[in-house]
Design an enzyme around this catalytic site. Structure first.
Site, PDB file in Angstrom:
ATOM      1  N   TRP A   1      -3.814 -13.206  39.649  1.00 38.50           N
ATOM      2  CA  TRP A   1      -5.011 -12.908  39.124  1.00 38.50           C
ATOM      3  C   TRP A   1      -5.525 -14.225  38.142  1.00 38.50           C
ATOM      4  O   TRP A   1      -4.422 -14.573  37.472  1.00 38.50           O
ATOM      5  CB  TRP A   1      -4.897 -11.594  38.449  1.00 38.50           C
TER       6      TRP A   1
ATOM      7  N   ASP B   1       3.060  -6.163  35.893  1.00 29.67           N
ATOM      8  CA  ASP B   1       1.654  -6.160  35.573  1.00 29.67           C
ATOM      9  C   ASP B   1       1.051  -5.160  36.496  1.00 29.67           C
ATOM     10  O   ASP B   1       0.563  -5.347  37.768  1.00 29.67           O
ATOM     11  CB  ASP B   1       0.771  -7.679  35.545  1.00 29.67           C
TER      12      ASP B   1
ATOM     13  N   LYS C   1      -8.911   0.827  36.346  1.00 28.36           N
ATOM     14  CA  LYS C   1      -9.053   0.956  37.870  1.00 28.36           C
ATOM     15  C   LYS C   1      -8.906   2.557  38.349  1.00 28.36           C
ATOM     16  O   LYS C   1      -9.672   3.096  38.910  1.00 28.36           O
ATOM     17  CB  LYS C   1      -8.360   0.266  38.867  1.00 28.36           C
TER      18      LYS C   1
END
Ligand code: LMR
Length: 430
Positions: free
Chosen positions: A142, A224, A263
């Site tokens: 990311w 993460d 999310k």
């Protein structure tokens, strides 16, 4: 120096500030907003959309909001510096498992979603001078990972091989070699599931080998976790790598975990998350825990004062009620299965069109994203000629596909692949 020239020096302090490029993902959003073509498709930022291409408020979230607002004690008071207790406790429970020794092994703090959790983690490590160590990210990762850590004083950012472009599979050998050759005690940032951007996760067997190699070199792991529930639809299956680390392979060392509810609860703009320090089974006492908590609190107090309350109350209400938890689990299945279905519809259409290349990697990848293998030029053409927007790396947010646009996207891929012909890397590789 005269008072006049002092003034002049102050006057121009902000004059030649270096202009930085826009954030790549948010730049896509901005271009898309001004695109007037009716067939435009957003496969950019990872945000779930329903089958009409609209943001989806989870039914469990709607219900939680009703409960919160119906409470006679409802207000907008400050939370504690460390956040909402019931959120922190249940957030730890869903990621570490019901039987994990939360009381003795977890110190945590509510954060501004996953990014805030990463930031708190980076700051804590900076306080402990760990920012001087090498920190390794997957290649690719990311994009925001780099600047989060660099802005907290990590200057030695490095990568470990992850995606093998030729095979579209995990480069396990490269990954392990980097773990082995890294300086002892380096920091490894791992994606526990639904890897962003590739959608490619290690198998359970591969996780064992990876974590054993990390243990051998005494590296520090930071997980993460931004997509728990999106890889398989199951929270516990998606926490496999984390639980394997903290209960088994890395149980004798601290493990850091960043957790986002953006999310899986659809709390994108509400910024709900947690940062957890998981302590080893032995060697730490209550005083150590208090000291770590005080450091986390000081970071939050200096930056946010206290974390935001509303989204935290929603997530906490869902996680602490059996009925809502069940409803939320169903919501996650709704989201993950719609994405799964879209992967299959896209590939079926590409196969029907006889689009040059192989596309089965799109269906074997998991989570919100597919690393399509499209080149930067092909992606640019998708946007220019077909109004289909995705990241220049070729990452597509599959959540942006729906029954109304999946064929259009397949035709667009087909056209750009054929357009670049034998010179396009994707075509010539086949
Ligand atoms: C993404 O990768 O698209 C998401 O994590 C959204 C973001 O903030 O980058």
């Amino acid at each position: 120096m005269t008072a006049q020239s002092d003034n002049m020096n102050t006057k121009f302090l902000f004059k030649n500030v270096k202009k930085l490029p826009s954030d790549a993902l948010f730049a896509i959003k901005a271009r898309l907003a001004v695109d007037t073509r009716s067939a435009k498709v957003d496969l950019g930022i990872g945000a779930y959309r329903d089958n009409n291409g609209k943001p989806w408020i989870l039914p469990s979230v709607k219900r939680a909001e009703e409960i919160i607002k119906a409470d006679p004690e409802y207000n907008h008071e400050y939370l504690n510096i460390s956040g909402l207790e019931v959120l922190r406790k249940n957030a730890a429970r869903i990621i570490f498992g019901d039987s994990f020794d939360l009381a003795n092994r977890v110190v945590n703090i509510q954060s501004l979603s996953g990014t805030g959790a990463l930031h708190v983690g980076a700051k804590l490590m900076q306080v402990l001078n760990l920012n001087e160590r090498d920190i390794y990210f997957s290649d690719p990762t990311w994009g925001n990972h780099y600047q989060i850590f660099q802005k907290s004083g990590f200057s030695n950012t490095k990568t470990y091989p992850y995606w093998d472009a030729a095979s579209k599979k995990l480069n396990l050998t490269g990954f392990l070699n980097t773990i082995k050759s890294a300086v002892t005690g380096s920091i490894f940032v791992l994606h526990p599931c639904a890897h962003n951007p590739t959608g490619l996760d290690p198998t359970e067997e591969q996780w064992k080998v990876i974590l054993e190699a990390i243990k051998e070199k005494q590296h520090l792991v930071l997980f993460d976790s931004a997509y728990q529930g999106f890889a398989t639809g199951s929270l516990s299956k998606d926490a496999y790598s984390i639980r394997l680390a903290i209960t088994d392979i890395l149980k004798d060392v601290p493990v850091l975990v960043c957790q986002s509810f953006a999310k899986n609860v659809g709390m994108y703009g509400e910024r709900v998350g947690c940062f957890h320090v998981v302590l080893p089974e032995t060697g730490y006492n209550a005083e150590d825990k208090d000291a770590i908590q005080s450091q986390l609190n000081a970071i939050t107090r200096s930056e946010l004062s206290t974390p935001p309350a509303y989204g935290a109350k929603i997530v906490a209400t869902i996680l602490s009620s059996d009925e809502l938890y069940k409803a939320w689990s169903d919501d996650m299945i709704t989201m993950s299965s719609r994405i799964y279905e879209m992967r299959h519809k896209l590939v079926a259409k590409l196969v029907e069109l006889k689009t040059p290349g192989t596309w089965d990697h799109i269906t074997t990848q998991v989570g919100m994203f597919s690393y399509t293998g499209l080149t930067e030029e092909q992606v640019a053409r998708m946007e220019k000629e077909h109004a289909v927007y995705l990241a220049s790396s070729g990452r597509a947010s599959i959540a942006g596909l729906n029954d109304g646009n999946v064929e259009h996207v397949a035709y667009a891929i087909d056209e750009v692949v054929r357009h670049f012909g034998k010179d396009g890397s994707l075509y010539s590789a086949l």
